[in-house]
Design an enzyme around this catalytic site. Structure first.
Site, mmCIF file in Angstrom:
data_model
loop_
_atom_site.group_PDB
_atom_site.id
_atom_site.type_symbol
_atom_site.label_atom_id
_atom_site.label_comp_id
_atom_site.label_asym_id
_atom_site.label_seq_id
_atom_site.Cartn_x
_atom_site.Cartn_y
_atom_site.Cartn_z
ATOM 1 N N ARG A 15 0.835 -1.218 0.000
ATOM 2 C CA ARG A 15 0.000 0.000 0.000
ATOM 3 C C ARG A 15 0.864 1.260 0.000
ATOM 4 N NH1 ARG A 15 -0.374 4.632 2.788
ATOM 5 N NH2 ARG A 15 -0.021 3.507 4.733
ATOM 6 N N ASP A 16 1.562 1.534 1.094
ATOM 7 C CA ASP A 16 2.351 2.770 1.197
ATOM 8 C C ASP A 16 3.458 2.754 0.144
ATOM 9 O OD1 ASP A 16 3.878 4.973 2.101
ATOM 10 O OD2 ASP A 16 3.305 4.610 4.171
ATOM 11 N N HIS A 209 8.933 7.012 8.174
ATOM 12 C CA HIS A 209 9.595 7.117 6.865
ATOM 13 C C HIS A 209 11.054 7.501 7.141
ATOM 14 C CE1 HIS A 209 6.125 6.710 4.077
ATOM 15 N NE2 HIS A 209 5.477 6.866 5.224
ATOM 16 N N CYS A 240 4.352 9.344 0.409
ATOM 17 C CA CYS A 240 3.017 9.869 0.165
ATOM 18 C C CYS A 240 3.123 10.914 -0.935
ATOM 19 C CB CYS A 240 2.452 10.474 1.447
ATOM 20 S SG CYS A 240 0.850 11.229 1.184
#
Ligand code: HMG
Ligand code: MG
Length: 297
Positions: A15-16, A209, A240
């Site tokens: 996902r990320d 992150h 993101c």
């Protein structure tokens, strides 16, 4: 000094990781990637996002991916959901667990979800009400908890207040996101000491992150504070698209290497995980940047 005996890793690579890639990975490759991850001993694999495909085109095949993966017993496959529309799609795909997300930064809320923090909480309230009716578990994310690319400093108290709200709404756990990787051990300690006055460690997770190479040391600080759920992405994928400076998540390989060294159990087979990381790194043609280190072979 004492650390948790076990750490649960929430693998967010599919996902990320893939949300931030300009290369659109074919659905069948995503499915193979997730199936490889399922065979490593991971117990949580965040699979995809039921967000708007206009906002995140890389995950537009969310339903097909979720429905095509092998669901290994004992493994949960949560998905990200921003609003009721996303929830309905997730329900139609037979999702069993979702993650909602907001942030203490008004500016980031606007950039990431086109709404204010209050409006995002209204969306989350609706989503959680619908999830409860359908016996679906809800995890909560807070982004930019250690700094925002638009608002700058974020107060630990604002993070705490919002985390408490999400728990009151029904999230079973709050993942604290250092979206742009600006946290340092000192800042992480202050944030955790503030939030732990109100929320016990078993309801918290960390999501770092690694923009400035601080993720592992920040996780070490979280372990010292009894936090035992850590998000990471195999091969250091992630970011993101709506936060400048959001580079990859801490690499799951590096995280496990550190936890193994500390004698903390994760249940994950590092060799199998490295193979899954190699697989996706090759697909992304990023082999040279992959976190696959000779020392692991
Ligand atoms: P919007 O444009 O304000 O939405 O976006 P809208 O309600 O006006 O709808 C616009 C169009 O999108 C409509 O379609 C809707 O039907 C459709 P049209 O009529 O134009 O054809 N739509 C949807 N379609 C599919 N699924 C949906 C959905 N919702 C609306 N769920 C919205 C608002 C929230 C949808 C948008 O801003 C969005 O999807 N944002 C998500 C951005 C995102 O995914 N960011 C990355 C995830 S967060 C993150 O990475 C941080 C984290 O890792 C932790 C950390 O690191 O800190 C979790
Ligand atoms: Mg993230």
């Amino acid at each position: 000094m004492s650390f948790p005996k076990n750490v649960k890793i929430v693998e967010v690579g599919p996902r990320d990781g893939l949300q931030n890639e300009s290369t659109i990975i074919p659905t069948s490759i995503k499915v193979e990637f997730i199936n490889l991850l399922s065979a490593t001993g991971l117990s949580v694999i965040e699979t995809t996002s039921f967000v708007s495909p206009k906002w995140i085109p890389a995950l537009a095949d969310q339903r097909e991916v979720f429905q095509s993966i092998d669901k290994k017993p004992g493994v949960s496959y949560p998905v990200l959901v921003p609003n009721l529309k996303g929830f309905k799609h997730a329900l139609e795909a037979s999702v069993k667990e979702i993650a909602v997300f907001t942030t203490p930064s008004e500016q980031f809320s606007q950039r990431n979800t086109n709404c204010s923090i209050a409006e995002s909480l209204d969306n989350i309230t609706e989503v959680i009400a619908a999830a409860k009716k359908n016996y679906i578990l809800v995890r909560g994310y807070l982004s930019c908890v250690l700094g925002c690319p638009f608002a700058g400093e974020i107060s630990p108290q604002a993070v705490t207040d919002l985390a408490e709200k999400l728990i009151r709404l029904g999230c079973y756990e709050i993942s604290l996101g250092d979206t742009i990787g600006v946290g340092t051990p000192g800042k992480t300690k202050v944030l955790l000491e503030t939030i732990l006055r109100k929320i016990p460690p078993e309801k918290l997770a960390v999501h770092f992150h690694d923009t400035y190479g601080q993720a592992l040391v920040n996780i070490y600080v979280a372990l010292e504070h009894d936090i035992s759920v850590v998000d990471s992405a195999v091969s250091g994928l992630g970011g993101c698209p709506y936060a400048n400076g959001a580079t990859g998540n801490v690499a799951t390989e590096d995280l496990i290497y550190m936890l193994n060294g500390l004698g903390i159990n994760t249940g994950v087979d590092l060799k199998k995980l490295i193979a899954a990381g190699r697989f996706i790194a090759n697909q992304l043609d990023k082999t040279s940047q992959s976190k696959v280190n000779v020392a692991y072979r």
